[in-house]
Design a protein around this motif. Structure first.
Motif, PDB file in Angstrom:
ATOM      1  N   LEU A 207       0.809  -1.218   0.000  1.00 27.27           N
ATOM      2  CA  LEU A 207       0.000   0.000   0.000  1.00 27.27           C
ATOM      3  C   LEU A 207       0.841   1.267   0.000  1.00 27.27           C
ATOM      4  CD1 LEU A 207      -2.932  -0.727   2.482  1.00 27.27           C
ATOM      5  CD2 LEU A 207      -2.914  -0.862  -0.012  1.00 27.27           C
ATOM      6  N   TRP A 208       1.925   1.280   0.792  1.00 31.61           N
ATOM      7  CA  TRP A 208       2.758   2.472   0.805  1.00 31.61           C
ATOM      8  C   TRP A 208       4.218   2.117   1.054  1.00 31.61           C
ATOM      9  CZ3 TRP A 208      -0.346   1.875   5.293  1.00 31.61           C
ATOM     10  CH2 TRP A 208       0.302   1.941   6.523  1.00 31.61           C
ATOM     11  N   PHE A 209       5.081   3.052   0.665  1.00 31.20           N
ATOM     12  CA  PHE A 209       6.534   2.917   0.718  1.00 31.20           C
ATOM     13  C   PHE A 209       7.023   4.116   1.528  1.00 31.20           C
ATOM     14  CE2 PHE A 209      10.496   2.688  -2.294  1.00 31.20           C
ATOM     15  CZ  PHE A 209      11.247   2.104  -1.279  1.00 31.20           C
ATOM     16  N   GLU A 210       7.486   3.844   2.752  1.00 31.40           N
ATOM     17  CA  GLU A 210       7.737   4.912   3.712  1.00 31.40           C
ATOM     18  C   GLU A 210       9.207   5.348   3.725  1.00 31.40           C
ATOM     19  OE1 GLU A 210       6.991   5.465   8.516  1.00 31.40           O
ATOM     20  OE2 GLU A 210       5.643   4.222   7.307  1.00 31.40           O
ATOM     21  N   GLU A 211       9.416   6.661   3.644  1.00 29.38           N
ATOM     22  CA  GLU A 211      10.731   7.294   3.724  1.00 29.38           C
ATOM     23  C   GLU A 211      11.829   6.503   2.999  1.00 29.38           C
ATOM     24  OE1 GLU A 211      11.636   8.734   7.732  1.00 29.38           O
ATOM     25  OE2 GLU A 211      10.688  10.588   7.049  1.00 29.38           O
ATOM     26  N   PRO A 212      11.700   6.353   1.684  1.00 31.69           N
ATOM     27  CA  PRO A 212      12.694   5.566   0.949  1.00 31.69           C
ATOM     28  C   PRO A 212      14.071   6.223   0.881  1.00 31.69           C
ATOM     29  CG  PRO A 212      11.107   6.566  -0.550  1.00 31.69           C
ATOM     30  CD  PRO A 212      10.586   6.788   0.828  1.00 31.69           C
ATOM     31  N   VAL A 213      14.119   7.558   0.920  1.00 30.05           N
ATOM     32  CA  VAL A 213      15.405   8.266   0.859  1.00 30.05           C
ATOM     33  C   VAL A 213      15.548   9.117   2.122  1.00 30.05           C
ATOM     34  CG1 VAL A 213      15.433   8.287  -1.667  1.00 30.05           C
ATOM     35  CG2 VAL A 213      14.391  10.198  -0.430  1.00 30.05           C
ATOM     36  N   VAL A 224      11.030  10.626  -6.000  1.00 29.08           N
ATOM     37  CA  VAL A 224      10.627   9.224  -5.880  1.00 29.08           C
ATOM     38  C   VAL A 224       9.101   9.121  -5.854  1.00 29.08           C
ATOM     39  CG1 VAL A 224      10.725   7.163  -4.426  1.00 29.08           C
ATOM     40  CG2 VAL A 224      12.772   8.575  -4.713  1.00 29.08           C
ATOM     41  N   ALA A 225       8.457   9.990  -5.095  1.00 27.62           N
ATOM     42  CA  ALA A 225       6.995   9.955  -4.985  1.00 27.62           C
ATOM     43  C   ALA A 225       6.328  10.160  -6.336  1.00 27.62           C
ATOM     44  CB  ALA A 225       6.521  11.024  -4.000  1.00 27.62           C
ATOM     45  N   GLN A 226       6.891  11.040  -7.145  1.00 26.14           N
ATOM     46  CA  GLN A 226       6.274  11.353  -8.434  1.00 26.14           C
ATOM     47  C   GLN A 226       6.575  10.308  -9.504  1.00 26.14           C
ATOM     48  OE1 GLN A 226       6.201  15.653  -9.589  1.00 26.14           O
ATOM     49  NE2 GLN A 226       7.434  15.914  -7.739  1.00 26.14           N
ATOM     50  N   ARG A 227       7.647   9.543  -9.338  1.00 25.01           N
ATOM     51  CA  ARG A 227       8.015   8.559 -10.348  1.00 25.01           C
ATOM     52  C   ARG A 227       7.446   7.167 -10.084  1.00 25.01           C
ATOM     53  NH1 ARG A 227      14.331   9.160 -11.662  1.00 25.01           N
ATOM     54  NH2 ARG A 227      13.781   7.471 -13.095  1.00 25.01           N
ATOM     55  N   LEU A 228       6.909   6.954  -8.896  1.00 22.95           N
ATOM     56  CA  LEU A 228       6.325   5.658  -8.557  1.00 22.95           C
ATOM     57  C   LEU A 228       4.808   5.756  -8.492  1.00 22.95           C
ATOM     58  CD1 LEU A 228       8.719   4.435  -5.699  1.00 22.95           C
ATOM     59  CD2 LEU A 228       8.599   3.543  -8.037  1.00 22.95           C
ATOM     60  N   ASP A 229       4.143   4.637  -8.763  1.00 21.77           N
ATOM     61  CA  ASP A 229       2.691   4.583  -8.591  1.00 21.77           C
ATOM     62  C   ASP A 229       2.308   4.278  -7.142  1.00 21.77           C
ATOM     63  OD1 ASP A 229       2.198   5.090 -11.295  1.00 21.77           O
ATOM     64  OD2 ASP A 229       2.334   2.969 -11.821  1.00 21.77           O
ATOM     65  N   ILE A 230       3.133   3.505  -6.434  1.00 27.47           N
ATOM     66  CA  ILE A 230       2.856   3.231  -5.033  1.00 27.47           C
ATOM     67  C   ILE A 230       2.906   4.547  -4.251  1.00 27.47           C
ATOM     68  CG2 ILE A 230       5.287   2.766  -4.468  1.00 27.47           C
ATOM     69  CD1 ILE A 230       4.331   0.665  -2.471  1.00 27.47           C
ATOM     70  N   THR A 231       2.052   4.674  -3.225  1.00 27.74           N
ATOM     71  CA  THR A 231       2.072   5.861  -2.388  1.00 27.74           C
ATOM     72  C   THR A 231       3.376   5.924  -1.606  1.00 27.74           C
ATOM     73  OG1 THR A 231      -0.330   5.926  -2.167  1.00 27.74           O
ATOM     74  CG2 THR A 231       0.952   7.035  -0.455  1.00 27.74           C
ATOM     75  N   VAL A 232       4.095   7.018  -1.754  1.00 24.75           N
ATOM     76  CA  VAL A 232       5.307   7.264  -0.975  1.00 24.75           C
ATOM     77  C   VAL A 232       4.932   8.174   0.185  1.00 24.75           C
ATOM     78  CG1 VAL A 232       7.566   8.399  -0.980  1.00 24.75           C
ATOM     79  CG2 VAL A 232       6.902   6.904  -2.879  1.00 24.75           C
ATOM     80  N   SER A 233       5.314   7.767   1.392  1.00 30.78           N
ATOM     81  CA  SER A 233       4.998   8.558   2.581  1.00 30.78           C
ATOM     82  C   SER A 233       6.272   9.092   3.213  1.00 30.78           C
ATOM     83  CB  SER A 233       4.219   7.716   3.594  1.00 30.78           C
ATOM     84  OG  SER A 233       5.052   6.702   4.137  1.00 30.78           O
ATOM     85  N   ALA A 234       6.139  10.182   3.966  1.00 30.36           N
ATOM     86  CA  ALA A 234       7.291  10.795   4.629  1.00 30.36           C
ATOM     87  C   ALA A 234       6.782  11.765   5.681  1.00 30.36           C
ATOM     88  CB  ALA A 234       8.177  11.524   3.610  1.00 30.36           C
ATOM     89  N   ALA A 235       7.701  12.359   6.418  1.00 25.00           N
ATOM     90  CA  ALA A 235       7.465  13.470   7.358  1.00 25.00           C
ATOM     91  C   ALA A 235       7.372  13.036   8.810  1.00 25.00           C
ATOM     92  CB  ALA A 235       6.231  14.295   6.978  1.00 25.00           C
ATOM     93  N   GLU A 236       7.755  11.805   9.156  1.00 25.43           N
ATOM     94  CA  GLU A 236       7.803  11.467  10.581  1.00 25.43           C
ATOM     95  C   GLU A 236       8.893  12.261  11.283  1.00 25.43           C
ATOM     96  OE1 GLU A 236      10.453   7.855  11.881  1.00 25.43           O
ATOM     97  OE2 GLU A 236       9.187   7.187  10.239  1.00 25.43           O
TER      98      GLU A 236
END
Length: 356
Positions: A207-213, A224-236
């Protein structure tokens, strides 16, 4: 607070108590980084400003103190300390009025909140060991979803991408094709490495891919968020609303600020308004087993479009001696506390016995 003898800093809890002249006490929790020492040092200096203050002025108090200590931050120790103070003041307000925090915030949309099991420490585990840990949580807690966290060495970028992919595949095979899964990289990939892993996660239905970079590289996170279809999450690891807006502007569509870092309940209410205005999912990060967790449940219950379960990190009963009525998971959900303030009972004698 060291709940058990010899607890390392990462297992300690930074508690703040605010007492009124009427005898009521509000309880808050600060960011746990370095055992909370960094925030508690700042909180100590808040005391003089709080003497004689009105707990119902919590927003004024927060902004006044933030700008008084702005040169120490505004991110990190100061914001974590303000989060603890803010939660304590909301707890006090609820106790004064005899109402739970979610009522003070406008009411709860739900009185039971599903959770996802956040399973950490997988960077150092082999596939078989990781599967044993995941399966134990999956079968015992019946969570609504599972997130596998890496918690690896952030200085080793793209260290074992084939191994990471193998672990992601193994968990998918364990739970079946339709069970909700998420993958928290804990900032360990380059842009190219993140895209490589993200493509596989898309194929596997995560469902989501958290803080990949790295979290501080907002441009890279947005790419990364714009180039992938999976939801990229961040901001913890985002501590101000301005930084949150920067992350959203970069292209991140699911953000995860933490109540014990992002200004407490007042801060997360501001984040909720920002996310609603931008059409972005708010899925707060939360790893603390006590006050932070319960404050987060109150906040989440008031959000109309609550799209994902609440985070429930690695289970830990270490706070039960001091907070005996801590909510327990049942049937994949947490019941929303209904007592005044946080709705928690605090045993000050047990808490004081564990002070460092």
């Amino acid at each position: 607070m060291a709940w058990r003898p010899g607890d390392p800093p990462g297992r300690r809890t930074a508690l703040v108590r605010v007492r009124t002249d009427s005898g009521l006490t509000g309880y808050g929790e600060a960011s746990p980084m370095m055992g909370g020492d960094h925030s508690l040092l700042v909180t100590r200096d808040f005391s003089a400003s709080l003497t004689g203050a009105d707990p119902f002025d919590q927003a004024v108090i927060q902004d006044r103190l933030l700008h008084r200590y702005i040169k120490l931050g505004p991110e990190g120790a100061v914001t974590g300390a303000l989060a603890a103070l803010d939660i304590a003041l909301w707890d006090l307000k609820g106790k004064i009025l005899g109402l739970p925090i979610h009522k003070l915030m406008g009411g709860a949309w739900r009185n039971e909140l599903p959770f996802y099991a956040s399973v950490g420490g997988n960077a150092e585990r082999g596939v078989d060991e990781m599967l044993r840990v995941v399966e134990a949580r999956w079968t015992s807690e019946k969570p609504a979803a599972i997130k596998i966290r890496w918690d690896g060495d952030r200085t080793r970028q793209d260290y074992d991408i084939p191994g990471d992919i193998a672990k992601a595949r193994a968990v998918r095979d364990l739970v079946g094709p339709d069970y909700p899964l998420a993958f928290d990289a804990n900032n360990q990939y380059s842009v190219g490495g993140a895209i490589r892993v993200g493509r596989v996660l898309e194929e596997l239905g995560y469902l989501w891919f958290e803080e990949p970079v790295q979290h501080y590289d907002v441009r890279a996170m947005g790419e990364v968020a714009q180039r992938l279809d999976i939801t990229v999450s961040a901001a913890e690891q985002t501590y101000t609303t301005q930084a949150l807006v920067d992350m959203i502007s970069a292209g991140v569509r699911m953000v995860q600020p933490d109540i014990v870092k992002m200004g407490g309940i007042t801060g997360l209410m501001q984040c909720a308004a920002i996310c609603f205005a931008h059409g972005v999912e708010l899925v707060p990060h939360q790893t603390q087993p006590g006050i932070g967790h319960v404050a987060n449940l109150h906040l989440l219950s008031t959000i109309m479009h609550n799209t994902k379960p609440a985070e429930f990190a690695d289970p830990d009963d270490r706070m039960l001696p001091g907070i005996p009525n801590m909510p327990r998971p049942s049937g994949g959900c947490f019941a929303l506390p209904q007592g005044p303030g946080l709705g928690l009972d605090f045993d000050d004698a047990e808490i004081d016995a564990r002070r460092i």
